[in-house]
Design a protein around this motif. Structure first.
Motif, PDB file in Angstrom:
ATOM      1  N   ASN A 335       2.731  -7.758  11.316  1.00  0.00           N
ATOM      2  CA  ASN A 335       3.502  -8.744  10.552  1.00  0.00           C
ATOM      3  C   ASN A 335       2.688 -10.001  10.277  1.00  0.00           C
ATOM      4  O   ASN A 335       2.818 -10.628   9.218  1.00  0.00           O
ATOM      5  CB  ASN A 335       4.784  -9.089  11.301  1.00  0.00           C
ATOM      6  CG  ASN A 335       5.756  -7.924  11.362  1.00  0.00           C
ATOM      7  OD1 ASN A 335       5.633  -6.954  10.614  1.00  0.00           O
ATOM      8  ND2 ASN A 335       6.710  -7.999  12.277  1.00  0.00           N
ATOM      9  N   MET A 336       1.832 -10.389  11.231  1.00  0.00           N
ATOM     10  CA  MET A 336       0.959 -11.543  11.011  1.00  0.00           C
ATOM     11  C   MET A 336      -0.009 -11.280   9.858  1.00  0.00           C
ATOM     12  O   MET A 336      -0.239 -12.144   9.010  1.00  0.00           O
ATOM     13  CB  MET A 336       0.169 -11.853  12.286  1.00  0.00           C
ATOM     14  CG  MET A 336       0.982 -12.432  13.412  1.00  0.00           C
ATOM     15  SD  MET A 336      -0.082 -12.741  14.859  1.00  0.00           S
ATOM     16  CE  MET A 336       1.148 -13.211  16.063  1.00  0.00           C
ATOM     17  N   TRP A 337      -0.584 -10.085   9.854  1.00  0.00           N
ATOM     18  CA  TRP A 337      -1.473  -9.733   8.752  1.00  0.00           C
ATOM     19  C   TRP A 337      -0.738  -9.800   7.407  1.00  0.00           C
ATOM     20  O   TRP A 337      -1.264 -10.340   6.421  1.00  0.00           O
ATOM     21  CB  TRP A 337      -2.025  -8.320   8.955  1.00  0.00           C
ATOM     22  CG  TRP A 337      -3.272  -8.254   9.770  1.00  0.00           C
ATOM     23  CD1 TRP A 337      -3.397  -7.778  11.046  1.00  0.00           C
ATOM     24  CD2 TRP A 337      -4.579  -8.664   9.369  1.00  0.00           C
ATOM     25  NE1 TRP A 337      -4.704  -7.881  11.459  1.00  0.00           N
ATOM     26  CE2 TRP A 337      -5.454  -8.413  10.449  1.00  0.00           C
ATOM     27  CE3 TRP A 337      -5.112  -9.209   8.201  1.00  0.00           C
ATOM     28  CZ2 TRP A 337      -6.821  -8.688  10.400  1.00  0.00           C
ATOM     29  CZ3 TRP A 337      -6.471  -9.494   8.148  1.00  0.00           C
ATOM     30  CH2 TRP A 337      -7.307  -9.237   9.235  1.00  0.00           C
ATOM     31  N   THR A 342      -0.266 -12.442   2.206  1.00  0.00           N
ATOM     32  CA  THR A 342       0.557 -12.930   1.099  1.00  0.00           C
ATOM     33  C   THR A 342       0.397 -14.433   0.900  1.00  0.00           C
ATOM     34  O   THR A 342       0.333 -14.917  -0.237  1.00  0.00           O
ATOM     35  CB  THR A 342       2.037 -12.590   1.353  1.00  0.00           C
ATOM     36  OG1 THR A 342       2.154 -11.211   1.699  1.00  0.00           O
ATOM     37  CG2 THR A 342       2.871 -12.855   0.118  1.00  0.00           C
ATOM     38  N   TRP A 343       0.347 -15.169   1.985  1.00  0.00           N
ATOM     39  CA  TRP A 343       0.180 -16.620   1.914  1.00  0.00           C
ATOM     40  C   TRP A 343      -1.104 -16.975   1.166  1.00  0.00           C
ATOM     41  O   TRP A 343      -1.094 -17.782   0.225  1.00  0.00           O
ATOM     42  CB  TRP A 343       0.147 -17.154   3.335  1.00  0.00           C
ATOM     43  CG  TRP A 343       0.410 -18.610   3.507  1.00  0.00           C
ATOM     44  CD1 TRP A 343       0.786 -19.512   2.547  1.00  0.00           C
ATOM     45  CD2 TRP A 343       0.328 -19.345   4.733  1.00  0.00           C
ATOM     46  NE1 TRP A 343       0.939 -20.762   3.109  1.00  0.00           N
ATOM     47  CE2 TRP A 343       0.662 -20.684   4.440  1.00  0.00           C
ATOM     48  CE3 TRP A 343       0.005 -18.994   6.035  1.00  0.00           C
ATOM     49  CZ2 TRP A 343       0.666 -21.671   5.428  1.00  0.00           C
ATOM     50  CZ3 TRP A 343       0.022 -19.974   7.011  1.00  0.00           C
ATOM     51  CH2 TRP A 343       0.350 -21.300   6.712  1.00  0.00           C
ATOM     52  N   LEU A 344      -2.212 -16.346   1.564  1.00  0.00           N
ATOM     53  CA  LEU A 344      -3.503 -16.688   0.963  1.00  0.00           C
ATOM     54  C   LEU A 344      -3.697 -16.074  -0.422  1.00  0.00           C
ATOM     55  O   LEU A 344      -4.548 -16.541  -1.192  1.00  0.00           O
ATOM     56  CB  LEU A 344      -4.637 -16.231   1.879  1.00  0.00           C
ATOM     57  CG  LEU A 344      -4.796 -17.025   3.175  1.00  0.00           C
ATOM     58  CD1 LEU A 344      -5.995 -16.517   3.967  1.00  0.00           C
ATOM     59  CD2 LEU A 344      -4.961 -18.514   2.889  1.00  0.00           C
ATOM     60  N   GLN A 345      -2.935 -15.061  -0.753  1.00  0.00           N
ATOM     61  CA  GLN A 345      -3.070 -14.458  -2.079  1.00  0.00           C
ATOM     62  C   GLN A 345      -2.504 -15.347  -3.177  1.00  0.00           C
ATOM     63  O   GLN A 345      -2.864 -15.192  -4.347  1.00  0.00           O
ATOM     64  CB  GLN A 345      -2.362 -13.096  -2.100  1.00  0.00           C
ATOM     65  CG  GLN A 345      -3.162 -12.010  -1.399  1.00  0.00           C
ATOM     66  CD  GLN A 345      -2.319 -10.814  -1.034  1.00  0.00           C
ATOM     67  OE1 GLN A 345      -1.089 -10.844  -1.134  1.00  0.00           O
ATOM     68  NE2 GLN A 345      -2.950  -9.737  -0.590  1.00  0.00           N
ATOM     69  N   TYR A 373     -12.633 -10.374   2.658  1.00  0.00           N
ATOM     70  CA  TYR A 373     -12.169  -9.907   3.961  1.00  0.00           C
ATOM     71  C   TYR A 373     -13.199  -9.058   4.694  1.00  0.00           C
ATOM     72  O   TYR A 373     -13.008  -8.750   5.878  1.00  0.00           O
ATOM     73  CB  TYR A 373     -10.860  -9.139   3.797  1.00  0.00           C
ATOM     74  CG  TYR A 373      -9.686 -10.064   3.578  1.00  0.00           C
ATOM     75  CD1 TYR A 373      -8.973 -10.590   4.643  1.00  0.00           C
ATOM     76  CD2 TYR A 373      -9.320 -10.455   2.294  1.00  0.00           C
ATOM     77  CE1 TYR A 373      -7.917 -11.459   4.461  1.00  0.00           C
ATOM     78  CE2 TYR A 373      -8.266 -11.339   2.089  1.00  0.00           C
ATOM     79  CZ  TYR A 373      -7.575 -11.827   3.168  1.00  0.00           C
ATOM     80  OH  TYR A 373      -6.530 -12.703   2.966  1.00  0.00           O
ATOM     81  N   GLY A 374     -14.267  -8.686   4.023  1.00  0.00           N
ATOM     82  CA  GLY A 374     -15.314  -7.930   4.688  1.00  0.00           C
ATOM     83  C   GLY A 374     -15.055  -6.443   4.694  1.00  0.00           C
ATOM     84  O   GLY A 374     -13.924  -5.987   4.505  1.00  0.00           O
ATOM     85  N   PRO A 375     -16.100  -5.649   4.932  1.00  0.00           N
ATOM     86  CA  PRO A 375     -15.979  -4.183   4.809  1.00  0.00           C
ATOM     87  C   PRO A 375     -15.011  -3.548   5.792  1.00  0.00           C
ATOM     88  O   PRO A 375     -14.343  -2.572   5.452  1.00  0.00           O
ATOM     89  CB  PRO A 375     -17.423  -3.694   5.049  1.00  0.00           C
ATOM     90  CG  PRO A 375     -18.127  -4.825   5.736  1.00  0.00           C
ATOM     91  CD  PRO A 375     -17.477  -6.070   5.233  1.00  0.00           C
ATOM     92  N   LEU A 376     -14.919  -4.054   7.030  1.00  0.00           N
ATOM     93  CA  LEU A 376     -14.033  -3.422   8.010  1.00  0.00           C
ATOM     94  C   LEU A 376     -12.574  -3.548   7.602  1.00  0.00           C
ATOM     95  O   LEU A 376     -11.834  -2.548   7.562  1.00  0.00           O
ATOM     96  CB  LEU A 376     -14.245  -4.049   9.394  1.00  0.00           C
ATOM     97  CG  LEU A 376     -13.305  -3.531  10.498  1.00  0.00           C
ATOM     98  CD1 LEU A 376     -13.502  -2.023  10.694  1.00  0.00           C
ATOM     99  CD2 LEU A 376     -13.532  -4.287  11.804  1.00  0.00           C
ATOM    100  N   PHE A 377     -12.137  -4.767   7.286  1.00  0.00           N
ATOM    101  CA  PHE A 377     -10.738  -4.955   6.912  1.00  0.00           C
ATOM    102  C   PHE A 377     -10.448  -4.353   5.547  1.00  0.00           C
ATOM    103  O   PHE A 377      -9.332  -3.878   5.308  1.00  0.00           O
ATOM    104  CB  PHE A 377     -10.378  -6.437   6.951  1.00  0.00           C
ATOM    105  CG  PHE A 377     -10.456  -7.037   8.334  1.00  0.00           C
ATOM    106  CD1 PHE A 377      -9.846  -6.410   9.409  1.00  0.00           C
ATOM    107  CD2 PHE A 377     -11.155  -8.201   8.562  1.00  0.00           C
ATOM    108  CE1 PHE A 377      -9.920  -6.938  10.687  1.00  0.00           C
ATOM    109  CE2 PHE A 377     -11.241  -8.746   9.830  1.00  0.00           C
ATOM    110  CZ  PHE A 377     -10.625  -8.112  10.904  1.00  0.00           C
ATOM    111  N   GLY A 385      -6.534  -7.403   0.160  1.00  0.00           N
ATOM    112  CA  GLY A 385      -6.806  -8.830  -0.007  1.00  0.00           C
ATOM    113  C   GLY A 385      -7.943  -9.150  -0.939  1.00  0.00           C
ATOM    114  O   GLY A 385      -8.009 -10.260  -1.478  1.00  0.00           O
ATOM    115  N   SER A 386      -8.838  -8.186  -1.182  1.00  0.00           N
ATOM    116  CA  SER A 386     -10.017  -8.459  -2.007  1.00  0.00           C
ATOM    117  C   SER A 386      -9.879  -7.975  -3.443  1.00  0.00           C
ATOM    118  O   SER A 386     -10.740  -8.254  -4.282  1.00  0.00           O
ATOM    119  CB  SER A 386     -11.260  -7.825  -1.369  1.00  0.00           C
ATOM    120  OG  SER A 386     -11.095  -6.423  -1.224  1.00  0.00           O
TER     121      SER A 386
END
Length: 453
Positions: A335-337, A342-345, A373-377, A385-386
């Motif tokens: 839920n944090m993710w 959404t906040w940062l988008q 967000y980098g390759p892992l995420f 996110g990207s």
């Protein structure tokens, strides 16, 4: 934001809007009181606690708000780009389809099933490893690591279900609905209810009245058109200091934000009232659920009830503490993710919100922000996110085509496409500290930008 709920809570067209944030108000009042006690007692003893902060309606704001926002004091990694974009810079959907390869709009059932299986298997594997962790106090660090890893991995399942809700998973609608329903229900997300509210979010991204998530408070806001109470929130931030205020916002958004949204419509604009994703009727507003959507809300509830029943059965066999550790802790991380993404988008210090006069679907879509967000995420979360700009432009683009679509969009429309290279943790802190309330840029224009303390 949960900062959209200062006491007294901004009404959203229904007397039950006061239900939106009781927990938020309680946390804010007691945290502010505790901070004042600590300040008063530093070096002088805590002989007497000061009175609790007054309700916002009775406050006389003492902070200074900049009257001119043409040159904002604060800039993100966008360097004010979003403020320079005009309606003329925004392409039409036809222009988008002219530059994005046609294959990007095609759904591949086998490929979608592979990614659904990938996220599900990884999540179950994490859960299996968690079963080996002992229920002992000394194992708390292991449980914390387990929750962080499993919740992060399970976010991939959330994204797949999200794609099903948009119709981007496959051409077989029954299969798509079944997979989305099961995955979202397993994460206690009411599938059809969220499908409807999320569609409203896409239709009115960054719309000051009709937006469905992360709609800011407005300084001197007009009841029914804007979320009122911006001056009070600025006053609170000024009293606490931006660092303390930012820490509170992170805590409230990431820990309370998702359940508050599902239960009370927290962070939404004034149009739909205090909606509830589980009860599409009184005492909550039913404005978000037209036609046959109430039936779908109740159908969503059935999936949640089944999952809660399974969890209750497991708690009876394994113990409540173990079920909470295995399931509830990772779910909190997931839920944090979700809230963080959404906040940062859709939020940053130099990204505006719009009224009806300046809004269009494509204008709102191009106010979405891609971030690194980098390759892992990106792997675990299917690039949610990207490649979010492309997703808002056409949500039927499958995630495995979104990178190619993004590259085409940013090449063809570099002025309109928003990418902020700021590291995500720094961007999150900047937004939490500084995105407090917005004010109309000019009295006769429909653009709102963030007020600067």
């Amino acid at each position: 934001h949960l900062s959209n709920l200062p006491p007294p809570i901004a009404m959203r067209g229904t007397p039950w809007a006061t239900l939106r944030g009781p927990l938020t108000n309680l946390l804010l009042l007691h945290t502010a009181t505790a901070l004042q006690v600590l300040r008063a007692g530093a070096g002088a003893g805590l002989a007497r606690a000061p009175a609790a902060p007054r309700m916002v309606a009775s406050m006389t704001p003492e902070v200074t708000v900049r009257e001119s926002f043409a040159q904002p004091k604060l800039l993100s990694g966008l360097r004010g780009q979003a403020l320079e974009v005009t309606m003329e810079d925004i392409p039409s959907k036809i222009q988008i389809k002219d530059v994005v390869p046609a294959r990007c709009f095609k759904r591949d059932t086998a490929k979608s099933l592979f990614y659904a299986a990938q996220s599900t298997v990884l999540t179950l594997a994490c859960g299996a490893l968690g079963c080996a962790i002992p229920m002992k106090l000394l194992a708390l660090p292991l449980w914390a690591a387990y929750a962080a890893v499993t919740g992060t991995v399970a976010t991939g399942c959330w994204v797949v279900a999200h794609e099903c809700g948009h119709g981007a998973f496959c051409d077989n609608r029954r299969l798509q609905t079944a997979i989305g329903y099961v995955l979202h229900s397993a994460l206690l997300v009411p599938y059809f209810s969220w499908q409807r509210s999320h569609a409203v979010h896409h239709a009115h991204t960054n719309h000051i009245t009709e937006g469905e998530t992360h709609v800011p408070l407005v300084v001197n806001g007009r009841q029914g058109l804007e979320n009122v109470g911006g001056e009070g929130e600025l006053h609170r931030a000024g009293e606490l200091g931006r660092d303390v205020y930012g820490a509170m916002q992170l805590l409230l958004h990431l820990l309370v934000g998702w359940p508050a949204y599902l239960l009370f419509g927290a962070t939404g604009g004034p149009k739909y009232g205090a909606s509830n994703h589980f009860i599409p009727a009184r005492p909550f507003s039913a404005a978000l659920w037209p036609a046959n959507w109430p039936k779908k809300v109740w159908l969503s509830d059935a999936g949640i009830v089944v999952v809660l029943g399974v969890l209750s059965s497991l708690a009876f066999k394994l113990g409540v503490a173990r079920v909470l550790a295995l399931y509830a802790l990772p779910l909190m991380v997931t839920n944090m993710w979700l809230v963080g993404y959404t906040w940062l988008q859709h939020t940053d210090v130099d990204v505006p919100h719009l009224a009806k006069a300046d809004f269009s679907f494509m204008r709102g879509a191009f106010l979405s922000i891609d971030r690194p967000y980098g390759p892992l995420f990106d792997f675990l979360h299917h690039r949610i996110g990207s490649t979010h700009v492309a997703h808002h432009i056409d949500c039927a683009i499958p995630h495995y085509h979104a990178k190619e679509a993004t590259n085409a969009i940013k090449t063809a429309f570099p002025k309109a496409y928003l990418y902020d290279p700021t590291p995500v943790h720094q961007a999150l802190w900047r937004v939490a500290r500084n995105c407090i309330a917005v004010k109309r840029e000019k009295p006769d224009e429909g653009r709102y930008i963030w007020a600067v303390l």
